[in-house]
Design a protein around this motif. Structure first.
Motif, mmCIF file in Angstrom:
data_model
loop_
_atom_site.group_PDB
_atom_site.id
_atom_site.type_symbol
_atom_site.label_atom_id
_atom_site.label_comp_id
_atom_site.label_asym_id
_atom_site.label_seq_id
_atom_site.Cartn_x
_atom_site.Cartn_y
_atom_site.Cartn_z
ATOM 1 N N UNK A 14 -9.441 90.645 -23.567
ATOM 2 C CA UNK A 14 -8.090 91.326 -23.510
ATOM 3 C C UNK A 14 -7.178 91.142 -24.859
ATOM 4 N N UNK A 15 -7.815 89.489 -25.465
ATOM 5 C CA UNK A 15 -7.426 89.094 -26.255
ATOM 6 C C UNK A 15 -7.930 89.858 -28.034
ATOM 7 N N UNK A 16 -9.211 90.481 -27.746
ATOM 8 C CA UNK A 16 -9.545 91.358 -28.889
ATOM 9 C C UNK A 16 -8.961 92.539 -28.991
ATOM 10 N N UNK A 17 -8.868 93.167 -27.824
ATOM 11 C CA UNK A 17 -7.903 94.539 -27.244
ATOM 12 C C UNK A 17 -6.655 94.784 -28.023
ATOM 13 N N UNK A 18 -6.020 94.013 -27.735
ATOM 14 C CA UNK A 18 -5.087 93.844 -28.527
ATOM 15 C C UNK A 18 -4.441 93.298 -29.684
ATOM 16 N N UNK A 19 -5.854 92.590 -29.965
ATOM 17 C CA UNK A 19 -5.213 92.834 -32.014
ATOM 18 C C UNK A 19 -6.696 93.408 -32.078
ATOM 19 N N UNK A 21 -5.602 96.690 -31.402
ATOM 20 C CA UNK A 21 -3.820 97.383 -31.261
ATOM 21 C C UNK A 21 -3.223 97.569 -32.147
ATOM 22 N N UNK A 22 -3.228 95.966 -32.695
ATOM 23 C CA UNK A 22 -1.627 95.204 -33.558
ATOM 24 C C UNK A 22 -2.698 96.139 -35.087
ATOM 25 N N UNK A 23 -4.385 96.057 -34.965
ATOM 26 C CA UNK A 23 -4.801 96.703 -36.642
ATOM 27 C C UNK A 23 -4.269 98.209 -37.247
ATOM 28 N N UNK A 24 -4.897 98.850 -35.994
ATOM 29 C CA UNK A 24 -4.737 99.973 -35.835
ATOM 30 C C UNK A 24 -3.315 99.832 -35.704
ATOM 31 N N UNK A 25 -2.331 99.620 -35.600
ATOM 32 C CA UNK A 25 -1.049 99.873 -35.629
ATOM 33 C C UNK A 25 -0.544 99.492 -37.067
ATOM 34 N N UNK A 26 -1.177 98.451 -37.842
ATOM 35 C CA UNK A 26 -0.530 98.161 -39.288
ATOM 36 C C UNK A 26 -1.328 99.415 -39.986
ATOM 37 N N UNK A 27 -2.333 99.893 -39.911
ATOM 38 C CA UNK A 27 -2.984 100.459 -41.056
ATOM 39 C C UNK A 27 -2.176 101.806 -40.181
ATOM 40 N N UNK A 28 -1.723 102.139 -39.523
ATOM 41 C CA UNK A 28 -1.507 103.875 -38.675
ATOM 42 C C UNK A 28 0.456 103.306 -40.058
ATOM 43 N N UNK A 29 0.783 101.871 -40.078
ATOM 44 C CA UNK A 29 1.965 101.720 -40.669
ATOM 45 C C UNK A 29 2.193 101.845 -41.977
#
Length: 59
Positions: A14-19, A21-29
């Motif tokens: 779950x932690x890896x999936x959350x991280x 997701x956050x990384x993907x959001x940061x790249x998109x941003x």
């Protein structure tokens, strides 16, 4: 595998999936120009910016 081991592995997954997701959001941003990205010429510059001892230095 014990119940505690399975719970721990689920937590890590779950932690890896959350991280991820956050990384993907940061790249998109960043791609939309909403976030600035810092780059460094060396590990030493990064550590200095974070006010941490350089690799191999002692506290």
């Amino acid at each position: 595998m014990g119940e505690r081991q399975a719970d721990y592995e689920d937590l890590l997954r779950a932690r890896r999936e959350l991280e991820a997701g956050r990384l993907g959001e940061a790249i998109t941003s960043r791609n939309r120009g909403e976030r600035e990205m810092m780059t460094y010429d060396s590990k030493e510059a990064l550590y200095a910016d974070l006010d941490l001892p350089a690799p191999g230095e002692r506290l």
